[in-house]
Design a protein around this motif. Sequence first.
Motif, mmCIF file in Angstrom:
data_model
loop_
_atom_site.group_PDB
_atom_site.id
_atom_site.type_symbol
_atom_site.label_atom_id
_atom_site.label_comp_id
_atom_site.label_asym_id
_atom_site.label_seq_id
_atom_site.Cartn_x
_atom_site.Cartn_y
_atom_site.Cartn_z
ATOM 1 N N THR A 27 11.299 12.426 86.778
ATOM 2 C CA THR A 27 9.925 13.234 86.798
ATOM 3 C C THR A 27 8.951 12.513 85.654
ATOM 4 O OG1 THR A 27 10.574 14.448 84.870
ATOM 5 C CG2 THR A 27 11.258 15.199 86.934
ATOM 6 N N PRO A 28 7.605 12.966 85.759
ATOM 7 C CA PRO A 28 6.846 12.391 84.612
ATOM 8 C C PRO A 28 7.011 12.589 83.322
ATOM 9 C CG PRO A 28 5.725 13.594 86.309
ATOM 10 C CD PRO A 28 7.142 13.791 86.694
ATOM 11 N N LYS A 29 8.267 13.479 82.938
ATOM 12 C CA LYS A 29 8.703 13.490 81.720
ATOM 13 C C LYS A 29 9.138 12.289 81.080
ATOM 14 C CE LYS A 29 10.001 18.237 81.786
ATOM 15 N NZ LYS A 29 10.994 19.442 81.639
ATOM 16 N N ILE A 30 9.464 11.215 82.036
ATOM 17 C CA ILE A 30 9.870 9.665 81.527
ATOM 18 C C ILE A 30 8.670 8.925 82.056
ATOM 19 C CG2 ILE A 30 11.684 8.214 81.781
ATOM 20 C CD1 ILE A 30 13.116 10.533 80.734
ATOM 21 N N PRO A 31 7.922 8.752 81.132
ATOM 22 C CA PRO A 31 6.474 7.996 81.643
ATOM 23 C C PRO A 31 6.769 6.367 81.793
ATOM 24 C CG PRO A 31 6.354 8.515 79.077
ATOM 25 C CD PRO A 31 7.721 9.273 79.902
ATOM 26 N N GLY A 32 5.930 5.956 82.570
ATOM 27 C CA GLY A 32 6.005 4.700 82.746
ATOM 28 C C GLY A 32 7.097 4.038 83.626
ATOM 29 N N VAL A 33 7.826 4.893 84.509
ATOM 30 C CA VAL A 33 9.093 4.254 85.100
ATOM 31 C C VAL A 33 8.634 4.826 86.763
ATOM 32 C CG1 VAL A 33 11.365 4.656 85.913
ATOM 33 C CG2 VAL A 33 10.540 4.857 83.470
ATOM 34 N N ASP A 34 8.760 4.076 87.614
ATOM 35 C CA ASP A 34 8.291 4.173 88.969
ATOM 36 C C ASP A 34 9.941 4.674 89.624
ATOM 37 O OD1 ASP A 34 7.910 4.316 91.783
ATOM 38 O OD2 ASP A 34 6.709 2.385 91.675
ATOM 39 N N HIS A 35 9.925 6.103 89.525
ATOM 40 C CA HIS A 35 11.293 6.526 89.951
ATOM 41 C C HIS A 35 11.748 6.453 91.291
ATOM 42 C CE1 HIS A 35 11.476 8.446 85.965
ATOM 43 N NE2 HIS A 35 10.233 9.190 86.230
ATOM 44 N N ALA A 36 10.695 6.489 92.165
ATOM 45 C CA ALA A 36 11.042 5.987 93.771
ATOM 46 C C ALA A 36 11.089 4.687 93.828
ATOM 47 C CB ALA A 36 9.638 6.488 94.408
ATOM 48 N N ALA A 37 10.416 3.693 93.119
ATOM 49 C CA ALA A 37 11.243 2.168 93.288
ATOM 50 C C ALA A 37 12.302 2.270 92.661
ATOM 51 C CB ALA A 37 9.996 1.536 92.678
ATOM 52 N N GLN A 38 12.869 2.724 91.648
ATOM 53 C CA GLN A 38 13.971 2.713 91.238
ATOM 54 C C GLN A 38 15.151 2.915 92.323
ATOM 55 O OE1 GLN A 38 15.640 5.453 88.217
ATOM 56 N NE2 GLN A 38 16.316 3.747 86.838
#
Length: 133
Positions: A27-38
């Motif tokens: 979620t946006p609570k973990i900023p700077g990470v592209d979660h879908a790309a991960q």
Amino acid sequence: MSRRNRTPAPAAAPCTVTVCRGCCCGTPKIPGVDHAAQLARLRGDLAGTDGRLRVTDCVDACEHGNVVIVQPSAEGRAAGGRPVWLGLVNDPDATADIAAWIRAGGPGLAEPPGVLDLYAFTPSRRVRQAAGA
């Protein structure tokens, strides 16, 4: 002449990579990470291996988000491998290291890339039991 119903033996259980995507992880609570790309990268990196990817709701280890649990294959478990909990998996290189470990055999069969030691943590027994790992 008797006929026997022959069913193929079940395939051995592969390594499973469980990715938390609950209240904090993914979620946006973990900023700077592209979660879908991960997730896409893990899917792509695990393609052609015996590993499988599972996305789950919150595993209740939010202080370690993004959490990834690497569970051994049946063969790895027989060799003594146990689930490995990795936290703060917010770097694309960590994702690649996890996939490389699975390709090498995963817990019980191969040593993880050394850098993954920095991500490993031990959740409480209650959290482990609730997550089924």
